[in-house]
Enzyme design. Structure first.
Site, PDB file in Angstrom:
ATOM      1  N   GLU A  64     -18.490   2.296 -35.011  1.00  0.00           N
ATOM      2  CA  GLU A  64     -17.462   1.315 -34.688  1.00  0.00           C
ATOM      3  C   GLU A  64     -18.135  -0.039 -34.490  1.00  0.00           C
ATOM      4  O   GLU A  64     -19.271  -0.118 -34.021  1.00  0.00           O
ATOM      5  CB  GLU A  64     -16.713   1.766 -33.423  1.00  0.00           C
ATOM      6  CG  GLU A  64     -15.598   0.842 -32.977  1.00  0.00           C
ATOM      7  CD  GLU A  64     -16.101  -0.248 -32.057  1.00  0.00           C
ATOM      8  OE1 GLU A  64     -15.457  -1.320 -32.012  1.00  0.00           O
ATOM      9  OE2 GLU A  64     -17.137  -0.042 -31.381  1.00  0.00           O
ATOM     10  N   HIS A 139      -6.505  -3.061 -30.096  1.00  0.00           N
ATOM     11  CA  HIS A 139      -7.653  -2.336 -29.562  1.00  0.00           C
ATOM     12  C   HIS A 139      -7.960  -2.677 -28.099  1.00  0.00           C
ATOM     13  O   HIS A 139      -7.922  -1.812 -27.222  1.00  0.00           O
ATOM     14  CB  HIS A 139      -8.886  -2.627 -30.422  1.00  0.00           C
ATOM     15  CG  HIS A 139      -8.761  -2.179 -31.841  1.00  0.00           C
ATOM     16  ND1 HIS A 139      -8.917  -0.871 -32.225  1.00  0.00           N
ATOM     17  CD2 HIS A 139      -8.492  -2.880 -32.970  1.00  0.00           C
ATOM     18  CE1 HIS A 139      -8.760  -0.761 -33.542  1.00  0.00           C
ATOM     19  NE2 HIS A 139      -8.499  -1.974 -34.005  1.00  0.00           N
TER      20      HIS A 139
END
Length: 237
Positions: A64, A139
Protein backbone atom coordinates in the site's frame (compact mmCIF):
# COMPACT_ATOMS: atom_id res chain seq x y z
CA UNK A 1 10.54 16.68 10.00
CA UNK A 2 12.57 17.89 13.00
CA UNK A 3 10.31 20.96 13.35
CA UNK A 4 7.22 18.75 13.32
CA UNK A 5 8.75 16.37 15.88
CA UNK A 6 9.64 19.21 18.25
CA UNK A 7 6.24 20.82 17.93
CA UNK A 8 4.27 17.62 18.45
CA UNK A 9 6.47 16.53 21.37
CA UNK A 10 5.83 19.91 23.01
CA UNK A 11 2.07 19.58 22.51
CA UNK A 12 2.04 16.06 23.94
CA UNK A 13 4.08 17.19 26.95
CA UNK A 14 1.48 19.86 27.77
CA UNK A 15 -1.49 17.47 27.63
CA UNK A 16 -2.93 16.41 30.96
CA UNK A 17 -3.98 13.03 29.56
CA UNK A 18 -2.71 10.54 27.02
CA UNK A 19 -3.21 11.41 23.37
CA UNK A 20 -4.08 9.35 20.32
CA UNK A 21 -2.11 9.90 17.12
CA UNK A 22 -3.69 9.47 13.71
CA UNK A 23 -1.34 8.93 10.77
CA UNK A 24 -2.81 9.18 7.28
CA UNK A 25 0.37 9.28 5.26
CA UNK A 26 3.80 7.72 5.48
CA UNK A 27 4.96 7.03 9.04
CA UNK A 28 8.25 8.94 8.75
CA UNK A 29 7.34 11.68 11.23
CA UNK A 30 5.78 9.28 13.73
CA UNK A 31 8.86 7.05 13.65
CA UNK A 32 11.12 10.09 14.16
CA UNK A 33 8.97 11.23 17.09
CA UNK A 34 9.21 7.85 18.80
CA UNK A 35 12.95 7.57 18.10
CA UNK A 36 14.07 11.10 19.02
CA UNK A 37 11.63 11.62 21.90
CA UNK A 38 11.07 8.13 23.34
CA UNK A 39 9.54 9.60 26.50
CA UNK A 40 6.40 10.51 24.52
CA UNK A 41 5.43 6.84 24.49
CA UNK A 42 4.26 7.24 28.07
CA UNK A 43 1.83 9.92 26.90
CA UNK A 44 0.40 8.13 23.84
CA UNK A 45 -2.67 5.95 24.25
CA UNK A 46 -2.68 4.57 20.71
CA UNK A 47 -1.66 5.22 17.12
CA UNK A 48 -4.26 4.73 14.40
CA UNK A 49 -2.88 4.52 10.89
CA UNK A 50 -4.45 4.41 7.48
CA UNK A 51 -2.12 2.14 5.61
CA UNK A 52 -1.02 -1.33 4.76
CA UNK A 53 -2.87 -4.26 3.30
CA UNK A 54 -3.52 -7.80 4.43
CA UNK A 55 -3.31 -8.95 0.84
CA UNK A 56 -3.12 -7.02 -2.41
CA UNK A 57 -1.53 -3.55 -2.45
CA UNK A 58 -2.41 -0.45 -4.45
CA UNK A 59 1.07 0.78 -5.36
CA UNK A 60 2.75 -2.55 -5.96
CA UNK A 61 1.32 -6.09 -6.07
CA UNK A 62 1.67 -6.35 -2.27
CA UNK A 63 2.33 -2.84 -0.93
CA UNK A 64 0.00 0.00 0.00
CA UNK A 65 1.26 3.49 -0.86
CA UNK A 66 1.67 4.98 2.64
CA UNK A 67 3.76 2.06 3.85
CA UNK A 68 5.77 1.77 0.65
CA UNK A 69 6.88 5.42 0.90
CA UNK A 70 8.85 4.62 4.09
CA UNK A 71 8.68 0.95 5.09
CA UNK A 72 11.51 1.31 7.60
CA UNK A 73 9.48 3.93 9.49
CA UNK A 74 6.44 1.67 9.49
CA UNK A 75 8.47 -1.15 10.99
CA UNK A 76 9.72 1.17 13.75
CA UNK A 77 6.16 2.18 14.61
CA UNK A 78 4.89 -1.39 14.52
CA UNK A 79 7.67 -2.46 16.90
CA UNK A 80 7.17 0.45 19.30
CA UNK A 81 5.29 -1.61 21.91
CA UNK A 82 2.47 0.95 21.70
CA UNK A 83 -1.11 0.13 20.81
CA UNK A 84 -0.98 0.45 17.04
CA UNK A 85 -4.13 0.11 14.96
CA UNK A 86 -3.80 -0.51 11.23
CA UNK A 87 -6.80 0.26 9.02
CA UNK A 88 -5.78 -1.42 5.75
CA UNK A 89 -7.02 -1.22 2.18
CA UNK A 90 -9.36 -4.15 2.71
CA UNK A 91 -11.37 -1.93 5.07
CA UNK A 92 -10.99 1.48 3.45
CA UNK A 93 -12.09 0.04 0.12
CA UNK A 94 -15.49 -0.63 1.67
CA UNK A 95 -15.98 3.05 2.58
CA UNK A 96 -17.42 3.92 -0.80
CA UNK A 97 -18.79 7.38 -1.50
CA UNK A 98 -21.85 6.16 -3.37
CA UNK A 99 -24.46 8.32 -5.07
CA UNK A 100 -26.73 7.96 -2.02
CA UNK A 101 -23.90 9.14 0.23
CA UNK A 102 -23.25 12.12 -2.05
CA UNK A 103 -26.95 13.01 -1.94
CA UNK A 104 -26.96 12.99 1.87
CA UNK A 105 -24.09 15.47 1.83
CA UNK A 106 -25.62 17.67 -0.88
CA UNK A 107 -28.85 17.78 1.12
CA UNK A 108 -27.00 20.19 3.42
CA UNK A 109 -27.51 22.67 0.55
CA UNK A 110 -24.44 24.83 1.01
CA UNK A 111 -21.14 25.70 -0.68
CA UNK A 112 -19.42 23.59 1.98
CA UNK A 113 -21.54 20.60 1.01
CA UNK A 114 -20.70 21.07 -2.68
CA UNK A 115 -16.99 21.34 -1.87
CA UNK A 116 -17.18 18.18 0.29
CA UNK A 117 -18.74 16.21 -2.55
CA UNK A 118 -16.08 17.51 -4.95
CA UNK A 119 -13.39 16.26 -2.57
CA UNK A 120 -15.09 12.92 -1.98
CA UNK A 121 -15.33 12.29 -5.73
CA UNK A 122 -11.87 13.61 -6.63
CA UNK A 123 -10.46 10.14 -7.39
CA UNK A 124 -13.67 8.71 -8.86
CA UNK A 125 -12.37 8.38 -12.42
CA UNK A 126 -9.04 6.95 -11.26
CA UNK A 127 -10.67 4.29 -9.12
CA UNK A 128 -12.98 3.30 -11.96
CA UNK A 129 -10.07 3.02 -14.36
CA UNK A 130 -7.59 1.25 -12.05
CA UNK A 131 -9.77 -0.76 -9.67
CA UNK A 132 -13.09 -0.86 -11.56
CA UNK A 133 -14.87 0.73 -8.57
CA UNK A 134 -18.15 2.39 -9.47
CA UNK A 135 -17.78 4.67 -6.43
CA UNK A 136 -14.57 6.09 -4.93
CA UNK A 137 -13.48 5.02 -1.44
CA UNK A 138 -12.42 7.43 1.28
CA UNK A 139 -9.35 6.23 3.12
CA UNK A 140 -8.08 8.62 5.78
CA UNK A 141 -11.39 9.22 7.61
CA UNK A 142 -11.47 5.52 8.47
CA UNK A 143 -8.41 5.88 10.71
CA UNK A 144 -10.00 8.89 12.40
CA UNK A 145 -13.29 7.03 12.81
CA UNK A 146 -11.52 4.28 14.72
CA UNK A 147 -10.40 6.77 17.37
CA UNK A 148 -13.91 8.22 17.66
CA UNK A 149 -15.85 4.97 17.68
CA UNK A 150 -13.81 1.75 17.62
CA UNK A 151 -16.95 -0.32 18.13
CA UNK A 152 -17.84 -0.02 14.44
CA UNK A 153 -14.69 -1.99 13.55
CA UNK A 154 -13.86 -5.68 13.79
CA UNK A 155 -10.21 -5.94 14.80
CA UNK A 156 -7.71 -8.78 15.13
CA UNK A 157 -4.52 -8.59 17.19
CA UNK A 158 -1.86 -9.93 14.85
CA UNK A 159 1.85 -10.05 14.28
CA UNK A 160 2.63 -7.59 11.49
CA UNK A 161 6.09 -7.02 10.03
CA UNK A 162 7.09 -4.80 7.16
CA UNK A 163 9.33 -5.84 4.28
CA UNK A 164 11.94 -3.15 3.64
CA UNK A 165 15.25 -2.70 1.83
CA UNK A 166 16.04 -3.73 -1.73
CA UNK A 167 13.27 -6.26 -2.08
CA UNK A 168 10.57 -6.82 -4.68
CA UNK A 169 8.02 -6.94 -1.86
CA UNK A 170 9.27 -3.80 -0.08
CA UNK A 171 6.41 -2.09 1.71
CA UNK A 172 4.40 -5.25 2.23
CA UNK A 173 2.71 -5.55 5.63
CA UNK A 174 3.02 -9.24 6.42
CA UNK A 175 0.04 -10.05 8.64
CA UNK A 176 0.16 -13.39 10.45
CA UNK A 177 -3.56 -14.02 9.97
CA UNK A 178 -3.20 -17.68 11.01
CA UNK A 179 -1.36 -16.71 14.20
CA UNK A 180 0.99 -19.65 13.85
CA UNK A 181 3.72 -18.58 11.43
CA UNK A 182 5.75 -16.46 13.82
CA UNK A 183 7.27 -16.94 17.26
CA UNK A 184 7.01 -13.20 17.81
CA UNK A 185 4.07 -11.75 19.78
CA UNK A 186 1.18 -9.84 18.18
CA UNK A 187 2.03 -6.17 17.80
CA UNK A 188 -0.68 -4.53 15.68
CA UNK A 189 -4.46 -4.38 15.96
CA UNK A 190 -5.55 -4.94 12.36
CA UNK A 191 -9.01 -3.82 11.31
CA UNK A 192 -10.59 -6.50 9.14
CA UNK A 193 -14.14 -5.13 8.82
CA UNK A 194 -16.07 -1.92 9.33
CA UNK A 195 -19.78 -1.20 9.73
CA UNK A 196 -20.02 0.99 6.64
CA UNK A 197 -23.46 2.43 7.40
CA UNK A 198 -22.37 3.56 10.86
CA UNK A 199 -19.16 4.95 9.40
CA UNK A 200 -21.08 7.17 6.99
CA UNK A 201 -23.49 8.21 9.74
CA UNK A 202 -20.47 9.31 11.76
CA UNK A 203 -18.83 11.15 8.87
CA UNK A 204 -21.96 12.92 7.68
CA UNK A 205 -22.75 13.97 11.24
CA UNK A 206 -19.27 15.52 11.36
CA UNK A 207 -19.86 17.29 8.03
CA UNK A 208 -23.21 18.57 9.29
CA UNK A 209 -21.55 20.03 12.39
CA UNK A 210 -18.84 21.64 10.27
CA UNK A 211 -21.41 23.04 7.88
CA UNK A 212 -23.14 24.85 10.75
CA UNK A 213 -20.04 26.74 11.87
CA UNK A 214 -17.67 27.07 8.92
CA UNK A 215 -17.09 30.62 7.59
CA UNK A 216 -16.63 29.08 4.14
CA UNK A 217 -20.36 29.28 3.34
CA UNK A 218 -20.64 33.01 4.04
CA UNK A 219 -17.39 33.67 2.20
CA UNK A 220 -18.56 31.92 -0.97
CA UNK A 221 -22.03 33.45 -0.87
CA UNK A 222 -20.60 36.94 -0.41
CA UNK A 223 -18.11 36.39 -3.22
CA UNK A 224 -20.87 35.17 -5.56
CA UNK A 225 -23.10 38.10 -4.61
CA UNK A 226 -20.27 40.53 -5.36
CA UNK A 227 -19.70 39.01 -8.79
CA UNK A 228 -23.40 39.36 -9.57
CA UNK A 229 -23.44 43.03 -8.66
CA UNK A 230 -22.45 45.79 -11.03
CA UNK A 231 -19.22 47.65 -10.12
CA UNK A 232 -20.95 50.70 -8.61
CA UNK A 233 -23.11 48.47 -6.38
CA UNK A 234 -20.31 46.35 -4.86
CA UNK A 235 -19.31 48.91 -2.23
CA UNK A 236 -22.70 48.48 -0.61
CA UNK A 237 -22.10 44.79 0.19
Amino acid sequence: ESVWVARVAKIIAKCDRKVALVATGSLTNVALLLTLCPWVKNNISQISIMGGAIGIGNRSPVAEFNILVDPEAAQIVFQSNLEVVMVPLEVTHTALATESVMKRVLDLKSPFAKMSVDLLSFFKDTYKRVFDFDSPPVHDPCAVAYIINPSIFTVKHLRVDVIYGEHRCAGQTVCDIWKDSSDLPPNVHVAVKMDVDKFWDLLIDALTRCNAVTPFNDFVRTHVARKQQRPWQRSKL
